[in-house]
Design an enzyme around this catalytic site. Structure first.
Site, PDB file in Angstrom:
ATOM      1  N   GLU A   1       0.808  -1.233   0.000  1.00 66.18           N
ATOM      2  CA  GLU A   1       0.000   0.000   0.000  1.00 66.18           C
ATOM      3  C   GLU A   1       0.834   1.273   0.000  1.00 66.18           C
ATOM      4  O   GLU A   1       0.295   2.359  -0.149  1.00 66.18           O
ATOM      5  CB  GLU A   1      -0.924  -0.010   1.218  1.00 66.18           C
ATOM      6  CG  GLU A   1      -1.974  -1.098   1.145  1.00 66.18           C
ATOM      7  CD  GLU A   1      -2.811  -1.200   2.403  1.00 66.18           C
ATOM      8  OE1 GLU A   1      -2.363  -0.717   3.459  1.00 66.18           O
ATOM      9  OE2 GLU A   1      -3.901  -1.788   2.330  1.00 66.18           O
TER      10      GLU A   1
ATOM     11  N   LYS B   1       5.690  -2.194   1.693  1.00 66.59           N
ATOM     12  CA  LYS B   1       5.073  -2.434   2.995  1.00 66.59           C
ATOM     13  C   LYS B   1       5.027  -3.921   3.318  1.00 66.59           C
ATOM     14  O   LYS B   1       5.255  -4.327   4.444  1.00 66.59           O
ATOM     15  CB  LYS B   1       3.655  -1.852   2.995  1.00 66.59           C
ATOM     16  CG  LYS B   1       2.922  -2.045   4.314  1.00 66.59           C
ATOM     17  CD  LYS B   1       1.556  -1.380   4.317  1.00 66.59           C
ATOM     18  CE  LYS B   1       0.866  -1.570   5.663  1.00 66.59           C
ATOM     19  NZ  LYS B   1      -0.505  -1.108   5.667  1.00 66.59           N
TER      20      LYS B   1
HETATM   21  C1  BGC Z   1      -2.605  -4.189   5.220  1.00 68.57           C
HETATM   22  C2  BGC Z   1      -3.704  -4.834   4.399  1.00 68.57           C
HETATM   23  C3  BGC Z   1      -4.623  -5.582   5.327  1.00 68.57           C
HETATM   24  C4  BGC Z   1      -5.149  -4.679   6.414  1.00 68.57           C
HETATM   25  C5  BGC Z   1      -5.971  -5.433   7.443  1.00 68.57           C
HETATM   26  C6  BGC Z   1      -3.222  -3.302   6.266  1.00 68.57           C
HETATM   27  O1  BGC Z   1      -2.220  -2.761   7.067  1.00 68.57           O
HETATM   28  O2  BGC Z   1      -1.742  -3.458   4.394  1.00 68.57           O
HETATM   29  O3  BGC Z   1      -3.157  -5.697   3.445  1.00 68.57           O
HETATM   30  O4  BGC Z   1      -5.676  -6.118   4.622  1.00 68.57           O
HETATM   31  O5  BGC Z   1      -4.071  -4.076   7.101  1.00 68.57           O
HETATM   32  O6  BGC Z   1      -5.231  -6.431   8.058  1.00 68.57           O
END
Ligand code: BGC
Length: 769
Positions: free
Chosen positions: A469, A583
Site C-alpha cells: 500500500e 510495505k
Molecule cells: C494491510 C492490508 C490488510 C489490512 C488489514 C493493512 O495494514 O496493508 O493488506 O488487509 O491491514 O489487516
C-alpha cells in the site's frame, strides 16, 4: 507451557495487550481478556460478530454489548482494585485446550486480612449466546464484603456511543439490560442470573442510567469459601423481536443446569475442534505452543453459525479497523478452514455472495460494471473504508488514501475464495448458490476496469494499488494482473462447469446477467492480458511499471529519515513512496499463490530481491516470506518468519496506537499464516488436480509433525518426520485418494495407510519455468 498462556503479577502497561492475548470467543461473540472488575477504561469488550453501528459522520464499527460479567468486591468500604489496592499476588491464565480464562488474586485489606478472589469463565461453544463465570472468594479474617455484580452498559466505544435508550429489568431473580443501536435501531440485550453454590444472600438492586447491579453484603467468616456462578446471555435482535425474552429464557435454562454441565458441553465441542485442527510438533515446544495458540485464535472467531458474517481483520477483539472484513480472510485464513473444517470455509465464502449487492453498488459508484468488493466490508458489503483513512501526524489532517478506490485486487480475492472452496471440496452447490454469480461479476468488473492498448495490442490494468500500500495508483502491478488473469480463468471455467452439469442454471444465469457478450470479452481479454515477466538477466519481476526506477535505498537509511514514529510511510508524501521499500509481500505473494508457474530460480531471485526491501509494515507479510522461503529451501529464513507470524498475539509486539487511535487487537491473518507456514510450507502440501502433493522440509530440530486434513469430505491423518511421510485414510472415507509424496504417486484406499520416504529430494523439483 502445554496449553496454558499465563502471566503472574500485574503490570498496568500490559492490560491492553492482555485483552487480546487472553481473548475468549465462539464466532458469534468475542470477549476480551480483561478482568471482571475492569471497565471501558481498560478496553473491556464483548463484541458481536456482524452487528455494526454508525454515529453521525464517524466510522461505522461493530457493537460492544454491555458487560454481563462485571463484578467488584468492596471490603471495609474500599473497592478492591489491582490499580489501587495492596495485593500479594495476581495470576491469570488462558487454557487454550478448553477455552477457559482464570484469574486468582490475593489482596491485602486492612490489618493483615488476605482476601483471595478467583474466577473462571468461558464463552460457550455450545450455546453461542452464553457466557458463564464462576467466582470464588475467601478471607483470612472475618470481614464485611459487599459483592457488586451485574451488567455494565457503559461500554468501550471508539466511535460511539452506539447504544441508547437503555432499559433495565429484574424478573424472577434474573436481571436484564437492553439498549437500541443508534443507526439501525437493533436491540441489544444482556440478561444475567446468579446462583450461589452454598449459602444464599439477600441482595439489593442498584440501577444507574446504563447499569444494573446486585449489591450483596456478606459477613465473611475467615477461611470460608463463598462462590457463585454467573449465567449471562448476550443477544441482539431486530426491532419488534423480543431478544430480551430470548436472553431471559436462555439464562433461566442454563441456570437449571449447572456450571459443570455447561462447561462439559463446551469442552466436548472444543475437544472435537482440536481433533480436527491440532498440529502436533515434536521437538520444538515453543513453535508447538505458538502454532496451537494461532489455531486457538482462529477457532474463537470462526463463524460456525452464519454465512452472513465473515472474520474481521482484528477478529472479535473489539472495534479496531471498524470490525471490517478485508482480503485477509480469503487469502490468509481460508486455507486453514478449507483443510480442517470446510463447513466453516463455506460460511466464509458465502459471506461474499450475501454482500454482492454492496459490491455491485461500489462498482457502479465508480462507473464500472460487475462487482467491486469493499476494501473494508461490513454487513451490507458497502465499503467502510473512507477516502481519508489515515490522519497525517504532522498536520493532524485527514490524508487522502486510495485503499478504497484502487485496491482492486479485492474482487479477485473474494472470487478466489469461492473458487478455492469449490475446487477443494468439489461442492458445486456453492457455485449454484450465488458463487458463480460472484465470480462472473468480478471478472466483468475487471473487463470494465482494464484498458486495451491498441499500439501494444494488449490489455493492461492501470491505476491500482497492490498489496504494497505504500505505492498507490501504479500501473500493471504484477500481483494484481496475475489475480485479474486468474479471475478471468475462473469465470470461464465456472461457465463451463455450469454449462456441462447444470444447463438450466447456466442458461438462467447468462440471461439474468446478460452475460453472453461478456463471456466473449473475457476470453479475448484473457488472451491479451499483459503479465509482467521476469527480467531476462536478473529473473526479478518488477512490482509495477517503473518500480525499478525508484530510489533503491536500504531500510536503515529510510528509517533514519523518519521524523515522527507514527508517520505514514505511504501516500502522497510518504517516505517509502519514492523508494523501492515496500510495505508487505507483493510479488512474493504472487509467487506463493502461483507457485507451480514459476521456476525455483525465479522464486529465489525475487525472494532475495524483495526481502531486504520489505518493511513488513503489515502483519500479513511475514508468513508469505516464510512460505516462499520454505518452497525455495531457505529453511532458516522460513523458520524465523514462521515464528514471527506465530507469536504476534503472544508477544503483543505490533503497533498498538497510531496517534490516539487504538489499532491493536488480534491478528487472525497472521494466525492463519502461521498454520499455512507449517502445513503448506514445512509439510509442503498443495492440491494439484485432485491429488494431495507433499513436499516436506521440516525446520532443524523438529522431529515430526502430525495433523489431520479433510479432502472432499474424507479425513486423513498425516505424520511427517525427517525422512518419511505416513498417511492414514480414516475408516468411513468412501473412496480412494491420490497422494504425491516428493515425486512418488500413491493411491490410498479408505481405512488404509501408507508410508513413503522422501529424503534426498530437492525442494521444488519438477516445477516448470
Ligand atoms: C494491510 C492490508 C490488510 C489490512 C488489514 C493493512 O495494514 O496493508 O493488506 O488487509 O491491514 O489487516
Amino acid at each position: 507451557m502445554g496449553w496454558i498462556v499465563e502471566e503472574a503479577g500485574f503490570d498496568p502497561e500490559r492490560v491492553t495487550t492482555n485483552g487480546n492475548k487472553f481473548m475468549l470467543g465462539n464466532g458469534a461473540i468475542g470477549y476480551r481478556g480483561t478482568l471482571e472488575e475492569f471497565t471501558k477504561d481498560q478496553l473491556t469488550a464483548c463484541t458481536f460478530a456482524g452487528l455494526y453501528d454508525k454515529v453521525g459522520d464517524q466510522w461505522r464499527e461493530p457493537i460492544n454489548a454491555p458487560n454481563g460479567l462485571s463484578t467488584r468486591f468492596i471490603v471495609d468500604g474500599e473497592q478492591l482494585s489491582l490499580f489501587s489496592s495492596e495485593y500479594e499476588s495476581h495470576h491469570q491464565s488462558l487454557n487454550i485446550e478448553n477455552a477457559t480464562f482464570q484469574r486468582s488474586t490475593v489482596y491485602v485489606a486492612s490489618g493483615d486480612n488476605r482476601i483471595t478472589v478467583k474466577s473462571q469463565r468461558f464463552v460457550s461453544m455450545k450455546h453461542l449466546d452464553l457466557i458463564l463465570m464462576r467466582v470464588q472468594f475467601h478471607s483470612s479474617e472475618d470481614c464485611e464484603v459487599t459483592v457488586q455484580t451485574g451488567i455494565d452498559g457503559d461500554v468501550w466505544d471508539i466511535n460511539g456511543p452506539h447504544l441508547e435508550n437503555y432499559e433495565s429489568l429484574k424478573r424472577d431473580g434474573v436481571i436484564g439490560l437492553s439498549a437500541v443501536t443508534h443507526e439501525l435501531h437493533k436491540t441489544v440485550c444482556v440478561a444475567e442470573g446468579i446462583v450461589w453454590e452454598e449459602n444464599q444472600f439477600p441482595e439489593n438492586d442498584v440501577r444507574g442510567a446504563d447499569t444494573i447491579y446486585r449489591s450483596i453484603p456478606i459477613s465473611c467468616k475467615a477461611g470460608t469459601t463463598y462462590s457463585f456462578v454467573k449465567y449471562v446471555a448476550v443477544i441482539s435482535g431486530e426491532q419488534g423481536d423480543s431478544p430480551m425474552e430470548s436472553a431471559l429464557s436462555s439464562v433461566k435454562a442454563a441456570m437449571n443446569t449447572s456450571y459443570e454441565y455447561q462447561l462439559d458441553r463446551h469442552e466436548l465441542l472444543w475437544k472435537r475442534r482440536w481433533e480436527l485442527t491440532d498440529v502436533v510438533i515434536e521437538g520444538d515446544k515453543e513453535a508447538q505452543f505458538a502454532l496451537r495458540y494461532s489455531i486457538y485464535q482462529l477457532q474463537i472467531i470462526a463463524p460456525t453459525h452464519s454465512e452472513r458474517v465473515s472474520i474481521p481483520a482484528r477478529g472479535l477483539s473489539g472495534q479496531v479497523y471498524k470490525g471490517a472484513v478485508f482480503w485477509d480472510t480469503e487469502m490468509f485464513m481460508l486455507p486453514f478452514f478449507l483443510y480442517t473444517q470446510p463447513d466453516i470455509a463455506r460460511n466464509l465464502v458465502m459471506y461474499r455472495v450475501h454482500t454482492l449487492e454492496g459490491a455491485r453498488r461500489k462498482a457502479a459508484e465508480y462507473g464500472y460494471r460487475g462487482a467491486y468488493y469493499a476494501w473494508e466490508s461490513q454487513d451490507s458489503g458497502d465499503d467502510a473504508c473512507t477516502l481519508f483513512n489515515i490522519t497525517d501526524v504532522f498536520t493532524n489532517r485527514p490524508m487522502r488514501t486510495y485503499f478504497r478506490d484502487k485496491q482492486v485486487h479485492i474482487s479477485a480475492d473474494a472470487a478466489y475464495g469461492i473458487w478455492q472452496y469449490y475446487e477443494f471440496t468439489g461442492d458445486e452447490t456453492v457455485l449454484l448458490d450465488g458463487g458463480a454469480e460472484v465470480i462472473l461479476e468480478c471478472a466483468r468488473f475487471y473487463y470494465s476496469y482494464s484498458y486495451y492498448k491498441e499500439e501494444k495490442r494488449r490489455y493492461e490494468v492501470l491505476d491500482v494499488t497492490g498489496p504494497d500500500e505504500y505505492h498507490e495508483r501504479v500501473n500493471n502491478n504484477a500481483f494484481t494482473n496475475a489475480l485479474v488473469k486468474m479471475t478471468l480463468e475462473m469465470a470461464l471455467k465456472c461457465l463451463d462447469i455450469l454449462k456441462m452439469n447444470h444447463r438450466k442454471a447456466y442458461d438462467a444465469l447468462i440471461e439474468r446477467l446478460d452475460f453472453a457478450e461478456d463471456q466473449h470479452n473475457l476470453s479475448r481479454m484473457l488472451q491479451g492480458l499483459y503479465m509482467p515477466q521476469p527480467d531476462p538477466l536478473t529473473s526479478v519481476i518488477e512490482q509495477f511499471d517503473g518500480y525499478m526506477r525508484l530510489e533503491d535505498v536500504d531500510q536503515k537509511t529510510l528509517k533514519s529519515r523518519i521524523l515522527n514514529k507514527n508517520e505514514y510511510l505511504g501516500g502522497g508524501n510518504g517516505l517509502a513512496t519514492t523508494t523501492q521499500i515496500l510495505k508487505q509481500a507483493d510479488v512474493v505473494l504472487m509467487l506463493h499463490l502461483f507457485k507451480n508457474l514459476y521456476s525455483q530460480e525465479v522464486k529465489k531471485a525475487n525472494w532475495e530481491y524483495y526481502e531486504p526491501r520489505t518493511e513488513h509494515g503489515s502483519s500479513l507479510s511475514s508468513c508469505i516470506y516464510a512460505l516462499v522461503a520454505s518452497d525455495i529451501g531457505y529453511a532458516d529464513w522460513a523458520y524465523r518468519y514462521f515464528m514471527r507470524t506465530a507469536t504476534i498475539d503472544l508477544t503483543g509486539e505490533s503497533k498498538q496506537y497510531v496517534g490516539t487511535l487504538y489499532i491493536g487487537g488480534t491478528h487472525p491473518a497472521a494466525n492463519g499464516g502461521a498454520w499455512m507456514a507449517v502445513i503448506l510450507g514445512f509439510a509442503g502440501i498443495h492440491m494439484d488436480q485432485g491429488r494431495v502433493c507433499l513436499n516436506p522440509s521440516l525446520p532443524g530440530g523438529w522431529d515430526s509433525i502430525t495433523f489431520a486434513i479433510q479432502i472432499k469430505g474424507q479425513r486423513f491423518r498425516l505424520s511427517i518426520n525427517d525422512i518419511e511421510a505416513s498417511i492414514h485414510s480414516e475408516i468411513g472415507n468412501h473412496s480412494a485418494q491420490a497422494f504425491v509424496i516428493g515425486t512418488e504417486e500413491r493411491t490410498l484406499e479408505p481405512g488404509n495407510g501408507l508410508s513413503s520416504r522422501y529424503i534426498g529430494k530437492e525442494r521444488g523439483d519438477g516445477l516448470v519455468g
